[in-house]
Design a protein around this motif. Structure first.
Motif, PDB file in Angstrom:
ATOM      1  N   THR A  20       0.836  -1.335  -0.115  1.00  0.00           N
ATOM      2  CA  THR A  20      -0.079   0.172  -0.021  1.00  0.00           C
ATOM      3  C   THR A  20       0.886   1.224   0.225  1.00  0.00           C
ATOM      4  OG1 THR A  20       0.072   0.097   2.564  1.00  0.00           O
ATOM      5  CG2 THR A  20      -1.756  -1.293   1.438  1.00  0.00           C
ATOM      6  N   PRO A  21       0.244   2.313  -0.488  1.00  0.00           N
ATOM      7  CA  PRO A  21       1.195   3.778  -0.350  1.00  0.00           C
ATOM      8  C   PRO A  21       1.659   3.707   1.057  1.00  0.00           C
ATOM      9  CG  PRO A  21      -1.192   3.955  -1.168  1.00  0.00           C
ATOM     10  CD  PRO A  21      -1.038   2.640  -0.759  1.00  0.00           C
ATOM     11  N   GLN A  22       1.157   3.646   2.211  1.00  0.00           N
ATOM     12  CA  GLN A  22       1.503   3.869   3.380  1.00  0.00           C
ATOM     13  C   GLN A  22       3.038   2.804   3.775  1.00  0.00           C
ATOM     14  OE1 GLN A  22      -1.503   3.587   2.658  1.00  0.00           O
ATOM     15  NE2 GLN A  22      -3.032   4.703   4.031  1.00  0.00           N
ATOM     16  N   ARG A  23       2.423   1.771   3.309  1.00  0.00           N
ATOM     17  CA  ARG A  23       3.831   0.722   3.461  1.00  0.00           C
ATOM     18  C   ARG A  23       4.905   1.032   2.489  1.00  0.00           C
ATOM     19  NH1 ARG A  23       0.035  -4.758   3.418  1.00  0.00           N
ATOM     20  NH2 ARG A  23      -0.731  -4.476   5.495  1.00  0.00           N
ATOM     21  N   GLU A  24       4.579   1.471   1.359  1.00  0.00           N
ATOM     22  CA  GLU A  24       5.849   2.061   0.665  1.00  0.00           C
ATOM     23  C   GLU A  24       6.325   3.138   0.971  1.00  0.00           C
ATOM     24  OE1 GLU A  24       4.874   2.286  -3.791  1.00  0.00           O
ATOM     25  OE2 GLU A  24       6.430   3.790  -4.010  1.00  0.00           O
ATOM     26  N   ALA A  25       5.980   4.053   1.541  1.00  0.00           N
ATOM     27  CA  ALA A  25       6.405   5.442   2.322  1.00  0.00           C
ATOM     28  C   ALA A  25       7.278   4.787   3.284  1.00  0.00           C
ATOM     29  CB  ALA A  25       5.309   6.064   2.689  1.00  0.00           C
ATOM     30  N   THR A  26       6.752   3.923   4.163  1.00  0.00           N
ATOM     31  CA  THR A  26       7.567   3.407   5.236  1.00  0.00           C
ATOM     32  C   THR A  26       8.931   2.811   4.765  1.00  0.00           C
ATOM     33  OG1 THR A  26       5.484   3.206   6.490  1.00  0.00           O
ATOM     34  CG2 THR A  26       7.459   2.096   7.393  1.00  0.00           C
ATOM     35  N   VAL A  27       8.743   1.732   3.903  1.00  0.00           N
ATOM     36  CA  VAL A  27       9.967   1.162   3.183  1.00  0.00           C
ATOM     37  C   VAL A  27      10.819   2.158   2.597  1.00  0.00           C
ATOM     38  CG1 VAL A  27      10.731  -0.487   1.589  1.00  0.00           C
ATOM     39  CG2 VAL A  27       8.524  -1.024   2.977  1.00  0.00           C
ATOM     40  N   ARG A  28      10.500   3.054   2.151  1.00  0.00           N
ATOM     41  CA  ARG A  28      11.305   4.140   1.449  1.00  0.00           C
ATOM     42  C   ARG A  28      11.917   5.098   2.436  1.00  0.00           C
ATOM     43  NH1 ARG A  28      11.201   5.098  -3.773  1.00  0.00           N
ATOM     44  NH2 ARG A  28       9.334   4.375  -5.038  1.00  0.00           N
ATOM     45  N   VAL A  29      11.645   5.262   3.508  1.00  0.00           N
ATOM     46  CA  VAL A  29      12.074   5.834   4.695  1.00  0.00           C
ATOM     47  C   VAL A  29      13.197   4.914   5.191  1.00  0.00           C
ATOM     48  CG1 VAL A  29      12.020   6.404   6.990  1.00  0.00           C
ATOM     49  CG2 VAL A  29      10.664   7.417   5.395  1.00  0.00           C
ATOM     50  N   LEU A  30      13.007   3.636   5.321  1.00  0.00           N
ATOM     51  CA  LEU A  30      13.901   2.688   5.870  1.00  0.00           C
ATOM     52  C   LEU A  30      14.912   2.572   4.807  1.00  0.00           C
ATOM     53  CD1 LEU A  30      11.541  -0.132   7.078  1.00  0.00           C
ATOM     54  CD2 LEU A  30      12.902   1.409   8.455  1.00  0.00           C
ATOM     55  N   LEU A  31      14.805   2.390   3.635  1.00  0.00           N
ATOM     56  CA  LEU A  31      15.780   2.448   2.590  1.00  0.00           C
ATOM     57  C   LEU A  31      16.874   3.536   2.634  1.00  0.00           C
ATOM     58  CD1 LEU A  31      13.824   1.006  -0.445  1.00  0.00           C
ATOM     59  CD2 LEU A  31      15.910  -0.084   0.606  1.00  0.00           C
ATOM     60  N   GLU A  32      16.135   4.703   2.831  1.00  0.00           N
ATOM     61  CA  GLU A  32      17.035   6.013   2.937  1.00  0.00           C
ATOM     62  C   GLU A  32      17.720   6.210   4.191  1.00  0.00           C
ATOM     63  OE1 GLU A  32      14.031   8.699   2.260  1.00  0.00           O
ATOM     64  OE2 GLU A  32      13.471   8.272  -0.020  1.00  0.00           O
ATOM     65  N   HIS A  33      17.645   5.287   5.240  1.00  0.00           N
ATOM     66  CA  HIS A  33      18.168   5.588   6.453  1.00  0.00           C
ATOM     67  C   HIS A  33      18.707   4.245   6.833  1.00  0.00           C
ATOM     68  CE1 HIS A  33      15.648   9.223   6.306  1.00  0.00           C
ATOM     69  NE2 HIS A  33      16.505   9.689   7.300  1.00  0.00           N
ATOM     70  N   LEU A  46       9.428  10.628  10.166  1.00  0.00           N
ATOM     71  CA  LEU A  46       9.954  10.693   8.617  1.00  0.00           C
ATOM     72  C   LEU A  46       9.040  10.559   7.422  1.00  0.00           C
ATOM     73  CD1 LEU A  46      13.657   9.103   9.512  1.00  0.00           C
ATOM     74  CD2 LEU A  46      13.151  11.549   8.612  1.00  0.00           C
ATOM     75  N   VAL A  47       8.363   9.447   8.051  1.00  0.00           N
ATOM     76  CA  VAL A  47       7.143   9.061   6.883  1.00  0.00           C
ATOM     77  C   VAL A  47       6.287  10.412   6.728  1.00  0.00           C
ATOM     78  CG1 VAL A  47       5.430   7.612   6.269  1.00  0.00           C
ATOM     79  CG2 VAL A  47       7.366   6.788   7.210  1.00  0.00           C
ATOM     80  N   LYS A  48       6.028  10.974   8.112  1.00  0.00           N
ATOM     81  CA  LYS A  48       5.006  12.002   8.004  1.00  0.00           C
ATOM     82  C   LYS A  48       5.327  13.116   7.064  1.00  0.00           C
ATOM     83  CE  LYS A  48       2.059  13.527  11.458  1.00  0.00           C
ATOM     84  NZ  LYS A  48       0.622  13.104  11.386  1.00  0.00           N
ATOM     85  N   GLU A  49       6.687  13.319   6.837  1.00  0.00           N
ATOM     86  CA  GLU A  49       7.331  14.531   6.111  1.00  0.00           C
ATOM     87  C   GLU A  49       6.706  14.329   4.624  1.00  0.00           C
ATOM     88  OE1 GLU A  49      11.551  14.616   6.708  1.00  0.00           O
ATOM     89  OE2 GLU A  49      11.365  15.054   8.515  1.00  0.00           O
ATOM     90  N   LYS A  50       6.600  12.999   4.299  1.00  0.00           N
ATOM     91  CA  LYS A  50       6.260  12.715   2.828  1.00  0.00           C
ATOM     92  C   LYS A  50       4.955  12.279   2.615  1.00  0.00           C
ATOM     93  CE  LYS A  50      10.682  10.964   1.555  1.00  0.00           C
ATOM     94  NZ  LYS A  50      11.288   9.685   1.071  1.00  0.00           N
ATOM     95  N   ALA A  51       4.110  11.843   3.810  1.00  0.00           N
ATOM     96  CA  ALA A  51       2.792  11.512   3.581  1.00  0.00           C
ATOM     97  C   ALA A  51       2.196  11.682   4.882  1.00  0.00           C
ATOM     98  CB  ALA A  51       2.749   9.765   3.480  1.00  0.00           C
ATOM     99  N   PRO A  52       1.832  13.061   5.167  1.00  0.00           N
ATOM    100  CA  PRO A  52       1.466  13.528   6.332  1.00  0.00           C
ATOM    101  C   PRO A  52       0.077  12.891   7.062  1.00  0.00           C
ATOM    102  CG  PRO A  52       2.047  15.467   4.808  1.00  0.00           C
ATOM    103  CD  PRO A  52       1.831  14.040   3.967  1.00  0.00           C
ATOM    104  N   GLU A  53      -0.645  12.076   6.082  1.00  0.00           N
ATOM    105  CA  GLU A  53      -1.695  11.506   6.555  1.00  0.00           C
ATOM    106  C   GLU A  53      -1.665  10.090   7.188  1.00  0.00           C
ATOM    107  OE1 GLU A  53      -1.186   9.979   3.430  1.00  0.00           O
ATOM    108  OE2 GLU A  53      -0.206  11.805   3.205  1.00  0.00           O
ATOM    109  N   ILE A  54      -0.521   9.695   7.320  1.00  0.00           N
ATOM    110  CA  ILE A  54      -0.002   8.479   7.845  1.00  0.00           C
ATOM    111  C   ILE A  54      -0.409   8.351   9.449  1.00  0.00           C
ATOM    112  CG2 ILE A  54       2.118   8.388   8.426  1.00  0.00           C
ATOM    113  CD1 ILE A  54       2.282   5.589   6.826  1.00  0.00           C
TER     114      ILE A  54
END
Lengths: 160, 160
Positions: A20-33, A46-54
DNA sequence: AATTATAATGATAATGATTATTAAATGATA
DNA sequence: TATCATTTAATAATCATTATCATTATAATT
């Protein structure tokens, strides 16, 4: 990067979960850190910066899910928070950590180093090892330097 | 036993702490349950059997104090509770654990096993090691036997 | 022994991380 | 489109741990 995301996506699908978009955003944050050792709260912010609704609960659920799938490893350095580390590509074993008792910094060791020890444990304790956690607590290089300086300045002040 | 209590008493005194009745009761429980891996709550309940007036906060405080003095080691197996282990006599290093992912049992390894690994880490990472935590997750001897039986009975039921 | 200072305790409130709940949203499927 | 399962966000609930604070025990001093 995209490559690894794809792989994780497949892993999810093969256990009939969706990316899901939320899961993808989370994984992306993990990959970037990858080098950091983020707590659930850290990831959330960190996820909230890109996807504030999470929502925070979603981040927790996602991290739990990823742990289950062995995409990430959940670790605990004894500071009251769980931290989540992406497993390196192709790594069958969890990597080790050097935690500095002075400054709190955490360094990673990717090398296995435990092959011999594991062989001994499996043979002598008849225990089938699936995973391990190894953390060294001590003084990192930086803090060693600081301490040296301190000692020297103390000496010179005594000399006065 | 009394011997070890005396030593702990001295350790407390040398840091100008007293061995109060509550602390003594707590230490006694730890001595009587060396093989177990008790949580603060566990310790609290066991101490209460002998000294019912003790408060939970006191147990927490005592365990924290003992951790500070390196009489016990605080460990975390990832189940949301801290557990407290007495250090063996004369042990400079923390012992290792085998945690069974099937039945949850925890076995201890007193042997060091990490001497070589630590030498490598200190040299190659320039890190001064003060302590370590090593936990293996896997399948214990008992559960291996159970699984064998299960596999066999499944085979025979397929054969029918 | 009485007095004062300090340390330790017990009860309980507060905190903070994590989990559970629930109603709404989304997405897949017939 | 209607239906069903999955996922989500918001938030309440839970649970381990820590902080607070009034009281008590201990030690030091007179």
């Amino acid at each position: 990067m995209e490559n690894r995301l794809e792989k994780i996506k497949k892993q999810l699908h093969s256990s009939s979960y969706k990316l899901t978009p939320q899961r993808e955003a989370t994984v992306r944050v993990l990959l970037e850190h990858e080098e950091d050792h983020l707590s659930a709260e850290d990831v959330y912010l960190l996820v909230k910066e890109k996807a504030p609704e999470i929502g925070l609960a979603t981040v927790y659920r996602t991290l739990e899910l990823l742990t289950e799938l062995k995409v990430v490893d959940k670790i605990n350095f004894g500071d009251g928070v769980s931290r989540y580390d992406l497993r390196k590509e192709g790594a069958t074993h969890f990597h080790h950590h050097l935690v500095c008792i002075e400054c709190g910094s955490v360094e990673e060791i990717q090398e296995d180093l435990l092959e011999d020890v594991e062989k001994i444990v499996e043979e002598r304790w008849h225990f089938i090892i699936k995973d391990h956690r190894l953390t060294f607590h001590g003084v990192c290089r930086n803090c060693q330097k600081k301490q040296n300086k301190l000692v020297k300045s103390e000496q010179s002040s005594v000399e006065k």
